[in-house]
Structures are given as C-alpha cells and as structure tokens.
Write an enzyme that holds these catalytic residues in place. Structure first.
Site, PDB file in Angstrom:
ATOM      1  N   HIS A 132       0.825  -1.199   0.000  1.00 49.86           N
ATOM      2  CA  HIS A 132       0.000   0.000   0.000  1.00 49.86           C
ATOM      3  C   HIS A 132       0.869   1.264   0.000  1.00 49.86           C
ATOM      4  O   HIS A 132       1.875   1.328   0.698  1.00 49.86           O
ATOM      5  CB  HIS A 132      -0.863   0.064   1.261  1.00 49.86           C
ATOM      6  CG  HIS A 132      -2.056  -0.828   1.255  1.00 49.86           C
ATOM      7  ND1 HIS A 132      -1.962  -2.200   1.332  1.00 49.86           N
ATOM      8  CD2 HIS A 132      -3.388  -0.539   1.204  1.00 49.86           C
ATOM      9  CE1 HIS A 132      -3.180  -2.714   1.337  1.00 49.86           C
ATOM     10  NE2 HIS A 132      -4.066  -1.729   1.256  1.00 49.86           N
ATOM     11  N   ASN A 163       7.840  -3.477   3.548  1.00 47.23           N
ATOM     12  CA  ASN A 163       6.408  -3.214   3.686  1.00 47.23           C
ATOM     13  C   ASN A 163       5.903  -3.495   5.092  1.00 47.23           C
ATOM     14  O   ASN A 163       5.230  -2.658   5.712  1.00 47.23           O
ATOM     15  CB  ASN A 163       5.641  -4.069   2.677  1.00 47.23           C
ATOM     16  CG  ASN A 163       4.146  -3.892   2.757  1.00 47.23           C
ATOM     17  OD1 ASN A 163       3.654  -2.793   2.970  1.00 47.23           O
ATOM     18  ND2 ASN A 163       3.416  -4.981   2.582  1.00 47.23           N
ATOM     19  N   ASP A 262      14.728  17.670  -0.130  1.00 42.44           N
ATOM     20  CA  ASP A 262      15.554  18.088  -1.276  1.00 42.44           C
ATOM     21  C   ASP A 262      16.161  16.887  -1.988  1.00 42.44           C
ATOM     22  O   ASP A 262      16.200  16.830  -3.221  1.00 42.44           O
ATOM     23  CB  ASP A 262      16.680  19.020  -0.813  1.00 42.44           C
ATOM     24  CG  ASP A 262      16.218  20.453  -0.603  1.00 42.44           C
ATOM     25  OD1 ASP A 262      15.149  20.819  -1.131  1.00 42.44           O
ATOM     26  OD2 ASP A 262      16.941  21.207   0.087  1.00 42.44           O
ATOM     27  N   GLU A 265      13.510  15.076  -3.948  1.00 42.20           N
ATOM     28  CA  GLU A 265      13.160  15.861  -5.130  1.00 42.20           C
ATOM     29  C   GLU A 265      14.233  15.761  -6.203  1.00 42.20           C
ATOM     30  O   GLU A 265      13.931  15.704  -7.403  1.00 42.20           O
ATOM     31  CB  GLU A 265      12.934  17.320  -4.731  1.00 42.20           C
ATOM     32  CG  GLU A 265      11.677  17.547  -3.908  1.00 42.20           C
ATOM     33  CD  GLU A 265      11.448  18.986  -3.542  1.00 42.20           C
ATOM     34  OE1 GLU A 265      10.279  19.382  -3.340  1.00 42.20           O
ATOM     35  OE2 GLU A 265      12.440  19.751  -3.458  1.00 42.20           O
ATOM     36  N   GLN A 281      10.056  26.516   2.209  1.00 44.25           N
ATOM     37  CA  GLN A 281      10.557  25.277   1.602  1.00 44.25           C
ATOM     38  C   GLN A 281      12.073  25.185   1.685  1.00 44.25           C
ATOM     39  O   GLN A 281      12.626  24.119   1.976  1.00 44.25           O
ATOM     40  CB  GLN A 281      10.145  25.193   0.126  1.00 44.25           C
ATOM     41  CG  GLN A 281       8.702  24.856  -0.137  1.00 44.25           C
ATOM     42  CD  GLN A 281       8.462  24.641  -1.622  1.00 44.25           C
ATOM     43  OE1 GLN A 281       9.050  23.742  -2.230  1.00 44.25           O
ATOM     44  NE2 GLN A 281       7.608  25.458  -2.212  1.00 44.25           N
ATOM     45  N   GLU A 285      12.968  21.782   3.660  1.00 38.84           N
ATOM     46  CA  GLU A 285      13.303  20.712   2.720  1.00 38.84           C
ATOM     47  C   GLU A 285      14.777  20.336   2.761  1.00 38.84           C
ATOM     48  O   GLU A 285      15.183  19.307   2.227  1.00 38.84           O
ATOM     49  CB  GLU A 285      12.880  21.085   1.307  1.00 38.84           C
ATOM     50  CG  GLU A 285      11.364  21.177   1.140  1.00 38.84           C
ATOM     51  CD  GLU A 285      10.924  21.388  -0.287  1.00 38.84           C
ATOM     52  OE1 GLU A 285      11.808  21.581  -1.160  1.00 38.84           O
ATOM     53  OE2 GLU A 285       9.714  21.356  -0.541  1.00 38.84           O
TER      54      GLU A 285
END
Length: 294
Positions: A132, A163, A262, A265, A281, A285
C-alpha cells in the site's frame, strides 16, 4: 441665619457623599480579562493541500503522469509502469474509525479505457508484497474508505520486510501523532528500476507489465489541528522524509532512513511541497528530521 447654616451643612454632607462615591468607583475591581481560546475539530481536508508534486493532469494522453483524485487520496499514475508515481493524502483523526481491514484487492475501473489494469492476482508468486501507498489503517472511517486503499492503483511491488516492518513502523507512528492533536499531510512514492523480494532480484512482475521500483520514499508534514494548512507551514514545522531501498535486507527501523525532501526531489524531479512558501521550503526541505520515532 439658621436657613443659611442648614444650607451650608447640606452642601457639606452632599460633598462628603460625592467624594465617598467617587472613591468607591475608583477602587472597584476591573473586570478580569477574557481569555479567548480556539480549538479545532479534526476534519477531512484536501489531499493536494501541499501541492501536486509532478504537475499531474487528468488528460488520458498523459500516460506517465495521470492524475487520479479519489475521496480517500490523490495520486499520479504511470500507465507503462502500472504503479503510482506518488500518492498524497491527508490524515487526521477524522479519517480513523473502527472499520476492519477489508482485504478486497481489486482492479481500478476508473483507469482510462485500454490501459492495463492490475488485478488482485497480478502479484501472485512474484516474491513482492502488494505494498500500500496510502495504508489501510489510515482509512478506517467506513467500508468505502478502507476498500479504496485496496485498489491496485494504490499498490507497488514492495519487499516484504520493507512493507511489513520498516514502512509499517512509520505508518503506526504517524497515527500516534494524530492521536496527539495533529493532522498530517503524507506524500509517498517510488522510483528507479529493480528490487529484491523473497524470490530474488526483479525489475518487473506480471509478465513484464508491472515495474518493480528500486526505492520507496515518504514525506510527512506534521501540523497541529487547524485551517489554512499550507500557509501554516513554517520553518519550524516538523517534516519527516525517508528514502528506503526496496529489498528484503532492509533494516526495520525507519528512523535510520531519514533524509531530506531536497534529496528526494533531486532523485525524482518532483516539487513535493509546491504549495508552501518557497522561502519556507528552502529551510524545511534541506533539514533531516531528528524527532522521536515512536
């Protein structure tokens, strides 16, 4: 003479009474200041409050970044990998109830016509869990809410230890946070090719139709219950980010896989908290969470 004296005595008495009244008023206690306290009831809020990380759209021709908005969560779906790029959801006590786990894995009929639809048996024998993204236990308010988490568009091939232990630990911890008066915004996903399940390394399952990711990541924004949530995120807001290898040899403590938003991303090309002020941010981040893990 008597009348004059009487008048003088009357005026004096009135003056004394006036002064007395004046003193009583001057020493009368001031009203106690009113303390205004504001409390918020848990609500169910938009799953994309923190932003649309990949700029996903609802165009059926957007094969690799197709936006699906459900009552229980939102996601970006990749047709050719047959798994979500990311799933985003709001979590507060308003989403949690007493509905038991439904375990009714099912194909998602809302995918565009002609797209491959993974079924409950697509992972059978693969050596990977139907992992999930949005957890079943985060949606126990109703049967419909819980059933939505078992749609195959919410799944990714995930190593069992990852998981059932590492990710499960963070999921459980998130629910303790909402019991403390917080609400969370959670964004998670996967990227890369190839993971190691109980049957060994694989890049795909289901006859090559479903990609096995190399990494599984999650970002959690923690806020006290309130409103206007994106605007309430400050440089002191707690943000938890983890990035884990999709392998059976993973450690069970999620805290050891903490990283920065960061870094995630950079690996994915997403702008995960795009609705948050860019100046905020820049701080949150770049920071690795150091808070408690249980």
């Amino acid at each position: 003479m008597k009348r004059t004296l009487y008048r003088l005595l009357s005026c004096g008495l009135l003056g004394i009474l006036a002064v007395s009244c004046s003193k009583d008023e001057s020493v009368a206690p001031a009203s106690a200041p009113t303390t205004v306290s504001q409390s918020f009831d848990a609500t169910r809020d938009s799953h994309l409050t923190m932003g649309n990380p990949s700029g996903a759209t609802t165009s059926a021709t957007n094969y690799t970044n197709y936006l699906m908005s459900k009552s229980q969560f939102a996601l970006s779906y990749h047709r050719d990998r047959a798994i979500p790029n990311w799933v985003s959801w709001h979590l507060s006590s308003a989403w949690v109830g007493s509905t038991p786990r439904q375990d009714n894995f099912a194909a998602d009929a809302t995918l565009p016509s002609g797209w491959f639809r993974a079924t409950s048996s697509s992972y059978t024998g693969s050596g990977f869990d139907r992992g999930h993204n949005c957890p079943s236990a985060d949606r126990t308010g109703s049967v419909a809410d819980n059933s939505a988490t078992f749609l195959m568009t919410n799944m990714m091939p995930q190593a069992s230890v990852n998981n059932q232990q590492t990710w499960a630990g963070l999921e459980n911890y998130c629910r303790t946070l909402i019991n403390q008066g917080n609400e969370l915004y959670i964004i998670c996903g996967s990227y890369g090719n190839g993971g190691t399940g109980v049957n060994g390394y694989a890049t795909t399952i289901a006859g090559g139709k479903i990609a096995v990711p190399a990494r599984c990541w999650k970002v959690v924004v923690v806020l006290p219950e309130g409103s206007n949530d994106a605007s309430r995120v400050t440089t002191s807001t707690r943000v938890i980010a983890i990035n884990t290898p999709n392998t059976t040899s993973i450690g069970t403590s999620w805290g050891s896989y903490r990283t920065t938003v960061d870094a995630i991303e950079s690996a994915t090309g997403y702008n995960i908290l795009s609705a948050v002020s860019s100046t905020v941010q820049a701080t949150i981040e770049a920071r690795v969470d150091s808070g408690p893990t249980n």
